[in-house]
Design a protein around this motif. Structure first.
Motif: not given
Length: 105
Positions: A3-6, A9-11, A16-18
């Motif tokens: 989860e930390s990596v995601l 680095f990939y947030s 991207r859409q609510i």
């Protein structure tokens, strides 16, 4: 750890859409009568998907089990409220009994 990596680095690829959702329980109405309404909602509101989930009910709330369809919209949060209002209007025109499902907060 993953989860930390995601998150680090990939947030940019997540949330991207609510997305939002609203639904109602429609009683004593066949799903086939609701399909044209669902199709019309999807044509009119970009970014919205209509959904239906037939059920016989479970009677857990103390009331007898009652056949119903959970009918709703989900998708772009800016379009959910107007799409849901249009859907509720369509259900009223069908003279179908319904009740709103509580929206999670």
């Amino acid at each position: 750890m993953i989860e930390s990596v995601l998150d680090t680095f990939y947030s940019q690829w997540f949330n991207r859409q609510i997305v939002a959702e609203r639904s109602m329980l429609v009683f004593e109405t066949p799903e086939s009568a609701l399909v044209p309404l669902m199709e019309a909602i999807e044509r009119e509101f970009v970014g919205i998907k209509a959904f239906s989930l037939p059920s016989i009910g479970d009677g857990r709330d103390g009331r007898p089990a009652r056949r119903h369809i959970e009918l709703g919209v989900k998708g772009d949060a800016t379009q959910v409220a107007p799409a849901f209002e249009a859907m509720a209007h369509g259900v009223r025109q069908l003279d179908a009994p319904f009740e709103l499902v509580a929206t999670p907060v």
